[in-house]
Design an enzyme around this catalytic site. Structure first.
Site, mmCIF file in Angstrom:
data_model
loop_
_atom_site.group_PDB
_atom_site.id
_atom_site.type_symbol
_atom_site.label_atom_id
_atom_site.label_comp_id
_atom_site.label_asym_id
_atom_site.label_seq_id
_atom_site.Cartn_x
_atom_site.Cartn_y
_atom_site.Cartn_z
ATOM 1 N N TYR A 66 -12.859 13.353 -1.518
ATOM 2 C CA TYR A 66 -11.561 13.804 -2.042
ATOM 3 C C TYR A 66 -11.734 14.648 -3.313
ATOM 4 C CZ TYR A 66 -10.179 9.740 0.787
ATOM 5 O OH TYR A 66 -10.020 8.819 1.788
ATOM 6 N N TYR A 94 -0.539 5.835 5.000
ATOM 7 C CA TYR A 94 -1.947 6.226 5.027
ATOM 8 C C TYR A 94 -2.693 5.183 5.847
ATOM 9 C CZ TYR A 94 -6.771 7.054 3.904
ATOM 10 O OH TYR A 94 -8.113 7.291 4.025
ATOM 11 N N ASP A 108 -1.154 -2.575 9.633
ATOM 12 C CA ASP A 108 -2.377 -2.139 8.965
ATOM 13 C C ASP A 108 -2.432 -2.869 7.626
ATOM 14 O OD1 ASP A 108 -4.350 -0.936 7.508
ATOM 15 O OD2 ASP A 108 -3.705 1.120 7.880
ATOM 16 N N LYS A 114 -11.318 -3.356 3.962
ATOM 17 C CA LYS A 114 -11.500 -3.379 2.504
ATOM 18 C C LYS A 114 -11.938 -4.736 1.934
ATOM 19 C CE LYS A 114 -9.205 0.781 1.060
ATOM 20 N NZ LYS A 114 -8.181 1.471 1.845
HETATM 21 C C1 LIG Z 1 -8.331 2.403 2.982
HETATM 22 C C2 LIG Z 1 -7.389 2.236 4.086
HETATM 23 C C3 LIG Z 1 -7.763 2.522 5.411
HETATM 24 C C4 LIG Z 1 -9.117 3.097 5.766
HETATM 25 O O1 LIG Z 1 -10.165 2.239 5.479
HETATM 26 P P1 LIG Z 1 -11.669 2.826 5.364
HETATM 27 O O2 LIG Z 1 -12.515 1.615 5.220
HETATM 28 O O3 LIG Z 1 -11.679 3.715 4.158
HETATM 29 O O4 LIG Z 1 -11.951 3.594 6.601
HETATM 30 C C5 LIG Z 1 -6.845 2.288 6.406
HETATM 31 N N1 LIG Z 1 -5.620 1.807 6.133
HETATM 32 C C6 LIG Z 1 -5.234 1.515 4.878
HETATM 33 C C7 LIG Z 1 -3.871 0.950 4.650
HETATM 34 C C8 LIG Z 1 -6.087 1.740 3.808
HETATM 35 O O5 LIG Z 1 -5.680 1.493 2.566
#
Ligand SMILES: *Cc1c(COP(=O)(O)O)cnc(C)c1O
Length: 418
Positions: free
Chosen positions: A9, A137, A240, A269
């Site tokens: 980024y 996102y 998500d 994460k």
């Molecule tokens: C960071 C994130 C992702 C992507 O995860 P990566 O491990 O970076 O591929 C997907 N969804 C959400 C809500 C995120 O914050």
């Protein structure tokens, strides 16, 4: 500066030298130039236990002496089995199967593929589009880029290359969401489901808190109504929780806080406490059973090389045990109380809004220019902050001390007072 590494980024031509970390303990990053910085954002929100945690180090080294990696095709192992059992135990009742992946984006790709194939297996192949939210996102890989905000997100350039999904305005922010506003949001959602239900595989959302797309915090009621409508219109509901999972909104999962069980839930994460990249995509038995058949074509054809990596699973399991044993929800409540007491009252003519949910505090400014220089300003005062777009925020490790958190908040207050 040489540019062998292409940083994320980042406009490389404008990039200042990145800070070199030599080691890290607790919430503190130790730099090569001997400075120490408190990490206010837990390395993109994953280092919830802090750096160099003895229990996690131990879990990793013990596993390392057994086996670092084996494929999950045709083979299995205790860390993958134990973690799956634990994830099923701690996530909302109804989620009963775990598909591992190696990053949050891949975890979300798996969720989208599962949703499309779920309907294909049920003889309804036309249901292959997604309904998603503006300000969303969901990751940087091509499938999930298509469910990120298509205009204001960072992937707008790729329009035309990506499949075109359907988008709803982001749910009304919590502070403005009276019953009328929630009702209006729900009517819009209902219209979309009614009109497009025949072509929709799933509705995809970051529950309660949209993160990298604009830190929009919204109501539990929206999710409860959305659950009802998805059922009514036969559309799967995907959560998500890559960012919100493991306590970030104040409950173990946003799904718990809203008392809503999705059909598919994605974790990443914080799952591994920042030690290794990994993800878990959980599904209900209702979803799982649609893939069971004599027909091999109904199987789910997916398998990241490193899925279920024993080191990742072992460290994830140790992290969850720590979370439970050391009352992390209590720690998160304390962080939230401090953020409410000391960050929420921040006022400045540059600041549009300050928001707090769980262990997340966000300062939303009118003009992104008013955050230029904040990263350096904070680093000079012993804090690692990395604002983006219009947002300066903290999502600290949950082991952050009161003194460390107040230091983070003070830096933000000083910046806006100046
Ligand atoms: C960071 C994130 C992702 C992507 O995860 P990566 O491990 O970076 O591929 C997907 N969804 C959400 C809500 C995120 O914050």
């Amino acid at each position: 500066m040489t540019m062998r590494i292409w940083y994320p980024y980042t406009q490389m031509q404008l990039m200042e030298s990145p800070l070199e970390v030599v080691d890290a303990h607790g919430c503190t990053l130790h730099l090569k130039d001997e400075r120490e910085l408190i990490d206010s954002i837990a390395s993109w929100w994953c280092v919830i236990h802090g750096y160099n945690h003895p229990a996690l180090n131990r879990a990793l080294t013990e596993q390392l002496e057994k086996v670092a990696h084996v494929m999950l095709g045709g083979l299995t192992h205790a860390p993958a089995m134990d973690l799956a059992a634990k994830l099923i135990e701690i996530t909302p009742e109804g989620l009963s199967h775990v598909f591992y992946g190696d990053s949050g984006s891949v975890g979300m790709e798996i969720a989208l593929k599962l949703a499309v194939q779920y309907w294909a297996n049920r003889g309804r192949p036309a249901k292959r589009r997604f309904l998603a939210l503006r300000k969303a996102y969901h990751g940087d890989t091509c499938g999930v880029m298509s469910v990120c905000d298509p205009d204001d997100g960072m992937h707008a350039l790729f329009k035309g290359f990506l499949p075109e999904q359907l988008f709803l305005d982001a749910p009304t922010p919590l502070e403005d969401a009276g019953s009328d506003e929630i009702y209006r949001d729900i009517v819009t959602l209902n219209e979309a489901l009614e009109t497009h239900g025949d072509e929709l595989a799933a509705f995809v959302a970051e529950p309660l808190m949209q993160c990298a797309g604009g830190f929009n915090m919204y109501s539990e009621e929206y999710l409860r109504q959305a659950r009802r409508l998805c059922d009514e219109h036969e559309v799967l509901f995907v959560f998500d929780e890559v960012a919100t999972g493991f306590g970030r909104t104040g409950a173990m999962f946003a799904a718990d806080k809203a008392e809503v069980c999705p059909d598919i839930l994605v974790l990443g994460k914080a799952l591994t406490g920042g030690y290794l990249g990994h993800s878990a995509t959980l599904a209900t038995s209702e979803v799982f059973e649609v893939f069971l058949a004599d027909d091999p074509k109904k199987a789910f054809m997916h398998g990241p090389t490193f899925m279920g990596n024993p080191l990742a699973c072992a460290v994830a399991l140790a992290g969850i045990e720590l979370f439970e044993r050391e009352d992390y929800l209590g720690k998160i409540a304390r962080i939230e109380a401090l953020l409410r007491e000391h960050l929420l009252p921040l006022e400045s003519d540059k600041v549009k809004d300050v928001r707090v949910m769980g262990a997340t505090g966000v300062v939303d400014v009118y003009n992104r220019k008013s955050l230029e220089g904040l990263q350096t300003f904070a680093a000079e005062r012993g804090v690692w902050l990395r604002p983006f777009e219009r947002y300066a925020y903290t999502m600290p490790p949950y082991i952050v001390t009161e003194e460390e958190l107040l230091r983070i908040i003070t830096v933000l207050r000083e910046w806006f007072a100046g």
